[in-house]
Design a protein around this motif. Structure first.
Motif, PDB file in Angstrom:
ATOM      1  N   THR A   1      -3.117   2.698  10.423  1.00 29.11           N
ATOM      2  CA  THR A   1      -2.896   1.398  10.035  1.00 29.11           C
ATOM      3  C   THR A   1      -2.329   0.403  11.035  1.00 29.11           C
ATOM      4  OG1 THR A   1      -1.336   2.240   8.550  1.00 29.11           O
ATOM      5  CG2 THR A   1      -3.522   1.760   7.506  1.00 29.11           C
TER       6      THR A   1
ATOM      7  N   LEU B   1     -11.251  -4.404  12.177  1.00 30.70           N
ATOM      8  CA  LEU B   1     -10.872  -5.603  11.299  1.00 30.70           C
ATOM      9  C   LEU B   1     -11.288  -6.788  11.847  1.00 30.70           C
ATOM     10  CD1 LEU B   1      -7.765  -4.784   9.450  1.00 30.70           C
ATOM     11  CD2 LEU B   1     -10.114  -4.107   8.874  1.00 30.70           C
TER      12      LEU B   1
ATOM     13  N   ASP C   1      -6.613 -10.711   1.228  1.00 29.39           N
ATOM     14  CA  ASP C   1      -6.542 -10.263   2.782  1.00 29.39           C
ATOM     15  C   ASP C   1      -6.004 -11.625   3.464  1.00 29.39           C
ATOM     16  OD1 ASP C   1      -7.063  -9.020   5.132  1.00 29.39           O
ATOM     17  OD2 ASP C   1      -8.964  -9.807   5.272  1.00 29.39           O
TER      18      ASP C   1
ATOM     19  N   HIS D   1      -6.575  -0.475  13.440  1.00 31.25           N
ATOM     20  CA  HIS D   1      -6.591  -1.601  13.034  1.00 31.25           C
ATOM     21  C   HIS D   1      -7.222  -2.741  13.740  1.00 31.25           C
ATOM     22  CE1 HIS D   1      -4.764  -5.395  11.579  1.00 31.25           C
ATOM     23  NE2 HIS D   1      -4.276  -4.777  10.465  1.00 31.25           N
TER      24      HIS D   1
ATOM     25  N   ASN E   1      -8.538  -6.475   0.297  1.00 35.89           N
ATOM     26  CA  ASN E   1      -7.923  -5.158   0.699  1.00 35.89           C
ATOM     27  C   ASN E   1      -7.838  -4.292  -0.296  1.00 35.89           C
ATOM     28  OD1 ASN E   1      -6.134  -3.254   1.818  1.00 35.89           O
ATOM     29  ND2 ASN E   1      -4.768  -4.709   2.833  1.00 35.89           N
TER      30      ASN E   1
ATOM     31  N   THR F   1       0.762  -1.256  -0.204  1.00 40.42           N
ATOM     32  CA  THR F   1       0.090  -0.094  -0.203  1.00 40.42           C
ATOM     33  C   THR F   1       0.915   1.225   0.004  1.00 40.42           C
ATOM     34  OG1 THR F   1      -1.675  -1.052   1.323  1.00 40.42           O
ATOM     35  CG2 THR F   1      -1.718   1.214   1.190  1.00 40.42           C
TER      36      THR F   1
ATOM     37  N   LEU G   1     -10.799  -2.572   3.867  1.00 39.36           N
ATOM     38  CA  LEU G   1     -11.037  -3.994   3.731  1.00 39.36           C
ATOM     39  C   LEU G   1     -12.508  -4.328   3.689  1.00 39.36           C
ATOM     40  CD1 LEU G   1      -8.252  -3.922   5.446  1.00 39.36           C
ATOM     41  CD2 LEU G   1      -8.642  -6.302   5.495  1.00 39.36           C
TER      42      LEU G   1
ATOM     43  N   MET H   1      -6.563   2.772   3.438  1.00 35.31           N
ATOM     44  CA  MET H   1      -6.716   1.278   3.406  1.00 35.31           C
ATOM     45  C   MET H   1      -8.099   0.897   3.810  1.00 35.31           C
ATOM     46  SD  MET H   1      -4.903  -1.816   5.505  1.00 35.31           S
ATOM     47  CE  MET H   1      -3.291  -1.401   4.906  1.00 35.31           C
TER      48      MET H   1
END
Length: 327
Positions: A159, A264, A290, A260, A277, A132, A147, A145
């Motif tokens: 992140t 997630l 991912d 994060h 992702n 990324t 997901l 980012m």
């Protein structure tokens, strides 16, 4: 409308990436896939899997299942599944860079990436924090980012940071920039004219009116108020422990988590195998698997290709959508 052309980068040659790409080559897609990487690694993977693979030039007009267009970027050393070789680090990065170049030049309309082994890249003498970050620097833009699976889309305000560093990293400027990128991506990539974004608080119970932290009052709420004044649909800041309840997610197009592990785990629990992702903010769609390189599974034939298949399908939709909305 012409079919989108997608660059497909297997990633670490000693991981499961080449095997997943071979499995993808057995299918018919609504996009033209072009692999960027080492042909020998792909052919070795096809032999291990017992699946047919014919590598053809990248400008081949039509391919059948079992064929794959290839831009050859040879490894420096042969590799054994499960044992990354730092001598191949330069080839892995070169494949990503060449694919990104072709996306920026318009030769490809999207980029799908397999897993990369960060430690091996660094051992190969290349400073690397992640694909990324590499693609953002290459394109000269700021990115976010996100997901996603079929149930929820979760973007991140920060992140890969130690938890003790997260609060200081959430600034008004950074949060506003993230929300603008996220909102624009929902419009241009997903075709949602006025996306509704649920923004999580940082602290338990979203700060409990300042009793459990003041970041919501001093940073998050002012940013949301300012952007709402411009017409953005923003809910929050919301307590993270209830924001993902199905009733709360109804009508929500994306969730912005502050860090994060706030967002997630919920996404991965709700559908890890189909999760992908996305890098928002690039001039082209980029979708990654991912999961990691799964070195323990490399060479066994047991790696699940679901995430790569989902990444290809997602990138195809995003690339086709951009072409449809282009003036």
């Amino acid at each position: 409308m012409a079919r989108p052309r997608l660059a497909l980068v297997p990633g670490e040659p000693a991981g499961v990436g080449p095997e997943l790409c071979v499995r993808a080559a057995q299918r018919t897609w609504n996009a033209d896939l072009v692999a960027y990487g080492d042909g020998r690694s792909l052919l070795d993977a096809s032999d291990r899997l017992g699946l047919p693979l014919q590598l053809v030039p990248p400008d081949t007009a039509h391919v059948a299942p079992g064929q794959l267009r290839l831009v050859e970027i040879a490894n420096a050393a042969s590799c054994r599944p499960g044992t990354p070789d730092p001598r191949n680090a330069a080839a892995v990065i070169a494949a990503l860079s060449r694919a990104a170049d072709d996306c920026l030049a318009g030769c490809c309309q999207g980029l799908v990436t397999g897993p990369v082994h960060k430690a091996t890249i660094n051992l190969g003498g290349i400073a690397y924090t992640g694909t990324t970050e590499l693609l953002a620097a290459h394109a000269g833009c700021e990115v976010v980012m996100m997901l996603a699976n079929d149930i929820v889309r979760v973007a991140l305000a920060t992140t890969h940071l130690p938890l003790r560093a997260v609060a200081d990293a959430i600034t008004a400027d950074g949060l506003e920039r993230t929300l603008r990128i996220l909102g624009a991506a929902m419009r241009t990539g997903f075709g949602i004219d006025t996306p509704r974004i649920a923004v999580l608080g940082l602290n338990p119970h979203a700060g409990e009116a300042g009793h459990l932290g003041r970041e919501e009052i001093e940073v998050i709420e002012p940013v949301l108020a300012r952007l709402r004044g411009e017409g953005m649909r923003l809910d929050g800041p919301l307590p993270a422990d209830t924001a993902f309840l199905p009733a709360r997610l109804r009508g929500v197009d994306a969730v912005l988590a502050m860090y994060h592990d706030q967002g997630l785990p919920v996404l991965k629990y709700s559908g890890f195998e189909q999760a992908v992702n996305l890098t928002l903010g690039l001039p082209y769609p980029r979708v990654a698997v991912d999961h990691g390189t799964a070195l323990d599974l490399a060479g066994t034939g047991r790696a699940d290709p679901s995430s790569l298949f989902a990444a290809i399908s997602t990138c195809t939709r995003l690339a086709a959508g951009r072409k449809e909305r282009r003036p």
